[in-house]
Design an enzyme around this catalytic site. Structure first.
Site, PDB file in Angstrom:
ATOM      1  N   LYS A 265     -39.625   3.128  22.515  1.00 33.52           N
ATOM      2  CA  LYS A 265     -38.549   2.640  21.717  1.00 33.52           C
ATOM      3  C   LYS A 265     -38.879   1.352  21.001  1.00 33.52           C
ATOM      4  CE  LYS A 265     -34.611   4.642  24.109  1.00 33.52           C
ATOM      5  NZ  LYS A 265     -34.147   5.401  22.761  1.00 33.52           N
TER       6      LYS A 265
ATOM      7  N   ARG B 195     -32.293  15.050  28.348  1.00 31.38           N
ATOM      8  CA  ARG B 195     -32.197  16.592  28.464  1.00 31.38           C
ATOM      9  C   ARG B 195     -33.031  17.186  29.577  1.00 31.38           C
ATOM     10  NH1 ARG B 195     -32.949  16.836  22.060  1.00 31.38           N
ATOM     11  NH2 ARG B 195     -31.866  14.898  22.348  1.00 31.38           N
TER      12      ARG B 195
HETATM   13  N1  BES Z   1     -30.651   7.358  25.808  1.00 32.01           N
HETATM   14  C1  BES Z   1     -31.105   7.603  24.508  1.00 32.01           C
HETATM   15  C2  BES Z   1     -29.818   7.680  23.741  1.00 32.01           C
HETATM   16  C3  BES Z   1     -29.429   6.482  23.446  1.00 32.01           C
HETATM   17  C4  BES Z   1     -29.881   5.528  22.216  1.00 32.01           C
HETATM   18  C5  BES Z   1     -27.828   6.230  23.870  1.00 32.01           C
HETATM   19  C6  BES Z   1     -29.174   4.635  21.909  1.00 32.01           C
HETATM   20  C7  BES Z   1     -27.294   5.071  23.301  1.00 32.01           C
HETATM   21  C8  BES Z   1     -28.047   4.068  22.392  1.00 32.01           C
HETATM   22  C9  BES Z   1     -31.663   8.916  24.568  1.00 32.01           C
HETATM   23  O1  BES Z   1     -32.604   9.153  25.705  1.00 32.01           O
HETATM   24  C10 BES Z   1     -32.732   8.966  23.340  1.00 32.01           C
HETATM   25  O2  BES Z   1     -33.470   8.030  23.384  1.00 32.01           O
HETATM   26  N2  BES Z   1     -32.504   9.791  22.520  1.00 32.01           N
HETATM   27  C11 BES Z   1     -33.186  10.015  21.273  1.00 32.01           C
HETATM   28  C12 BES Z   1     -33.311  11.470  21.048  1.00 32.01           C
HETATM   29  C13 BES Z   1     -34.334  11.815  20.132  1.00 32.01           C
HETATM   30  C14 BES Z   1     -35.713  11.397  20.296  1.00 32.01           C
HETATM   31  C15 BES Z   1     -34.119  13.222  19.721  1.00 32.01           C
HETATM   32  C16 BES Z   1     -32.346   9.022  20.127  1.00 32.01           C
HETATM   33  O3  BES Z   1     -31.152   9.250  20.377  1.00 32.01           O
HETATM   34  O4  BES Z   1     -33.126   8.761  19.478  1.00 32.01           O
HETATM   35 MN    MN Z   2     -34.512   8.236  25.519  1.00 33.09          MN
END
Ligand code: BES
Ligand code: MN
Ligand code: ZN
Length: 508
Positions: A280, A354
């Site tokens: 990230k 997931r």
């Molecule tokens: N934990 C995150 C989702 C999230 C991000 C929740 C910011 C709250 C605030 C999750 O694991 C994630 O990183 N999801 C990705 C999915 C994507 C790679 C398809 C996302 O939301 O960017």
């Molecule tokens: Mn994630």
């Protein structure tokens, strides 16, 4: 804080403080009116001088009013009488609690139960007051060496009801509010802990601690060797880059008839989400410590159920992992075999929620559930779609979605349903495995996450709550909210009431 209910006239209360409502503009609520008559119109005279309009957020503390037995009166602004709705009622109670917390009163009798809220009854108001007061008192300063200035919260909160007939219902509303607030507090505390302390092992210990407090709870912690033996290749793929061992925590509360199928709550427990090799961006990454709030809400909900001694069978499943990059971490392109036997091409290691949930969902099949609800901070896309007010709701069974919508309304812990149509599924096609863990584009990201999970929930009634926008607040008031504990507890309260009705019918 101790909450009780009581009926009686405001002017007859011998207490440290009375809380009375004032509508805009300077109109007294019925209880305030009655009090005013007893003190010879002193409130009315004060208001006419213009010190309190009655707007929401305003309050005025008065001492030594003639002809009454209380030490203080807190007048609380309630806004326009006809505009008091769920949201404004919560705001008013929040301001009232904050103002009371600034007084030295150890006891307060609250007459704000006489506000008229469209479509809501006395017991709803009582429960909301309890929840709002506990929320206003909450601090997360255990790790500050200098605590914020010590506060003098009222020790005793007495909620007024119109007559003796309303006492039993009011007492039940207090019990429910107190149990929900305790669940919310546990969930907030766990969410707010830093990720160096709140590890998968720590979550497992917290589950054990809960079981010590409530003998009705049985806790089992599966270790990585157990998960390997079971074949949870998707869950294990997420933990590979971390030095913290993964845990699958199973909580079992069986207080319903043995033959009755259990409700299973599955909570995402990523104690820190760096994204893994699909790292990230750095900005705001600290907030990924909240990626275990789904797990925390399972613990909080079980706590509330146990305090209420609900005659139900409830199972909690918490896959707990840390998502880190590292020499042993999973790579984009890796293909793993899930517990269900379906293979998954991991195209993005940041779509890790997931991967741990799919194996936990398959594991839930063993319990022959009445329904499975997973709770997860699953997608940033859910925040884009819905903002930060409702949880995203998905389900493969409309009656379950309806039951959750009804519980959300009752608890004022709102949800919004999003579609789970077949049309979306092809987005998860993979050239090399049964499916990919992400779609090739960013369209409908929250839906795509739910679509992925639905492939592992074919054998039971299932709902998915995406709490990415609701589990915590960002910005100045950063911190866990404790949602959706009120919603889930209400859902289970409703199931207990439903079972009681069915048993009643069977007996006749
Ligand atoms: N934990 C995150 C989702 C999230 C991000 C929740 C910011 C709250 C605030 C999750 O694991 C994630 O990183 N999801 C990705 C999915 C994507 C790679 C398809 C996302 O939301 O960017
Ligand atoms: Mn994630
Ligand atoms: Zn995550």
């Amino acid at each position: 804080m101790e909450f009780t209910v009581k009926s009686g006239n405001p002017e007859k209360q011998r207490t440290a403080c009375l809380a009375l409502g004032v509508y805009e503009s300077r109109r007294l609520t019925p209880a305030a009116e009655q009090f005013d008559t007893a003190c010879g119109g002193a409130l009315g005279n004060l208001l006419r001088r213009g010190d309190l309009e009655g707007k929401i957020g305003q309050s005025l503390l008065l001492f030594n009013l003639p002809g009454t037995l209380c030490e203080r009166v807190l007048l609380v602004g309630c806004g326009r009488e006809r505009e008091v709705d769920d949201r404004r009622f919560r705001q008013i109670m929040h301001h009232a609690a904050a103002a009371l917390n600034e007084t030295a009163a150890a006891e307060v009798v609250i007459y704000l139960t006489d506000l008229v809220v469209k479509g809501r009854e006395l017991n709803w108001k009582i429960r909301q007051i309890v929840e709002a007061f506990e929320e206003a008192r909450y601090r997360s300063d255990a790790l500050k060496s200098k605590k914020d200035a010590p506060r003098r919260f009222p020790r005793k909160i007495i909620l007024s009801v119109p007559g003796r007939r309303e006492l039993p219902g009011g007492e039940r509303a207090v019990r429910e509010g107190v149990a929900i607030a305790a669940g919310v507090k546990l969930t907030r505390d766990l969410g707010n802990l830093p990720p160096n302390l709140c590890t998968p092992a720590y979550l497992a210990e917290q589950a054990q601690t809960l079981a010590q407090e409530f003998p009705a709870l049985r806790v089992e912690v599966l270790e990585e060797t157990d998960l390997e033996r079971l074949g949870m290749g998707a869950l294990l793929a997420v933990t590979r880059g971390s030095a913290q061992p993964a845990k699958l925590i199973r909580l079992e509360y069986r207080q319903g008839p043995a033959m009755r199928k259990p409700y299973v709550l599955v909570g995402k427990g990523v104690t820190f989400d760096t994204g893994g090799i699909s790292l990230k961006p750095g900005e705001g990454m600290d907030e990924m410590k909240f990626d275990m709030c789904g797990a925390a809400s399972v613990l909080g909900t079980l706590r509330a159920c146990m305090e209420l001694q609900l005659p139900l069978n409830v199972i909690g499943l918490i896959p707990a992992v840390e998502n880190m990059p590292g020499g042993r971490a999973s790579r984009p392109g890796d293909i793993v075999t899930s517990l269900s036997g379906q293979t998954i091409e991991i195209l993005n290691t940041d779509a890790e929620g997931r991967l741990i949930l799919c194996d936990a969902l398959t594991y839930a099949e063993r319990d022959e559930p009445a329904a499975v609800i997973d709770i997860a901070t699953l997608t940033g896309a859910c925040i884009i779609a819905l903002g930060r007010h409702p949880h995203g709701l998905f389900s493969n069974h409309p009656p379950l979605a309806h039951a959750l919508q009804a519980a959300a309304h009752t608890a004022y812990d709102r949800v919004w349903e999003l579609p789970l149509w077949e049309d979306y599924q092809e987005g998860l096609d993979s050239n090399f495995a049964d499916m990919a863990n992400v779609a090739g584009n960013r369209d409908g990201g929250a839906i795509m996450g739910a679509c992925f999970l639905s492939r592992f929930a074919k054998k039971f009634h299932w709902a998915h709550l995406d709490i990415a926008g609701t589990a915590w607040k960002t910005g100045k008031a950063k911190g866990a909210t404790g949602r959706p504990v009120p919603l889930l507890t209400q859902y289970l309260l409703d199931r207990a009431a439903e079972a009681e009705r069915e048993d009643g019918r069977a007996a006749h």
